[in-house]
Design a protein around this motif. Structure first.
Motif, PDB file in Angstrom:
ATOM      1  N   ALA A  13       0.837  -1.204   0.000  1.00  0.00           N
ATOM      2  CA  ALA A  13       0.000   0.000   0.000  1.00  0.00           C
ATOM      3  C   ALA A  13       0.872   1.256   0.000  1.00  0.00           C
ATOM      4  O   ALA A  13       0.621   2.192  -0.767  1.00  0.00           O
ATOM      5  CB  ALA A  13      -0.933  -0.001   1.208  1.00  0.00           C
ATOM      6  N   ILE A  50      -5.501  -4.298  -0.337  1.00  0.00           N
ATOM      7  CA  ILE A  50      -4.628  -3.129  -0.443  1.00  0.00           C
ATOM      8  C   ILE A  50      -5.443  -1.901  -0.828  1.00  0.00           C
ATOM      9  O   ILE A  50      -5.236  -0.810  -0.299  1.00  0.00           O
ATOM     10  CB  ILE A  50      -3.492  -3.372  -1.467  1.00  0.00           C
ATOM     11  N   ILE A  54      -5.528   1.472   1.437  1.00  0.00           N
ATOM     12  CA  ILE A  54      -5.148   2.797   0.937  1.00  0.00           C
ATOM     13  C   ILE A  54      -6.206   3.828   1.309  1.00  0.00           C
ATOM     14  O   ILE A  54      -5.880   4.935   1.745  1.00  0.00           O
ATOM     15  CB  ILE A  54      -4.893   2.754  -0.587  1.00  0.00           C
TER      16      ILE A  54
END
Length: 67
Positions: A13, A50, A54
């Motif tokens: 990330a 991911i 984020i």
């Protein structure tokens, strides 16, 4: 809240955020889509995770319960 199975998730990330800035979430989604198209469900789930991470990392305030 996303589940982090290992540090690699955070590192992926952070790398996408460094390389793609505001478009990091879109890149994670694109990687997930490519993995799905290739039939790799494990990498698909990883990149979806991911993508959610984020969003969490770019949120300005605290999320969830604060003790």
């Amino acid at each position: 809240m996303p589940y982090l199975s290992n540090r690699k998730s955070y590192e992926d990330a952070a790398e996408l955020m460094s390389l793609f800035g505001d478009n990091a979430g879109y890149e994670a989604a694109a990687r997930a889509d490519r993995s799905r198209d290739l039939g790799n469900h494990i990498r698909f789930c990883h990149w979806r995770q991911i993508e959610r991470l984020i969003v969490l990392l770019t949120h300005e305030g605290a999320m969830g319960t604060i003790h």
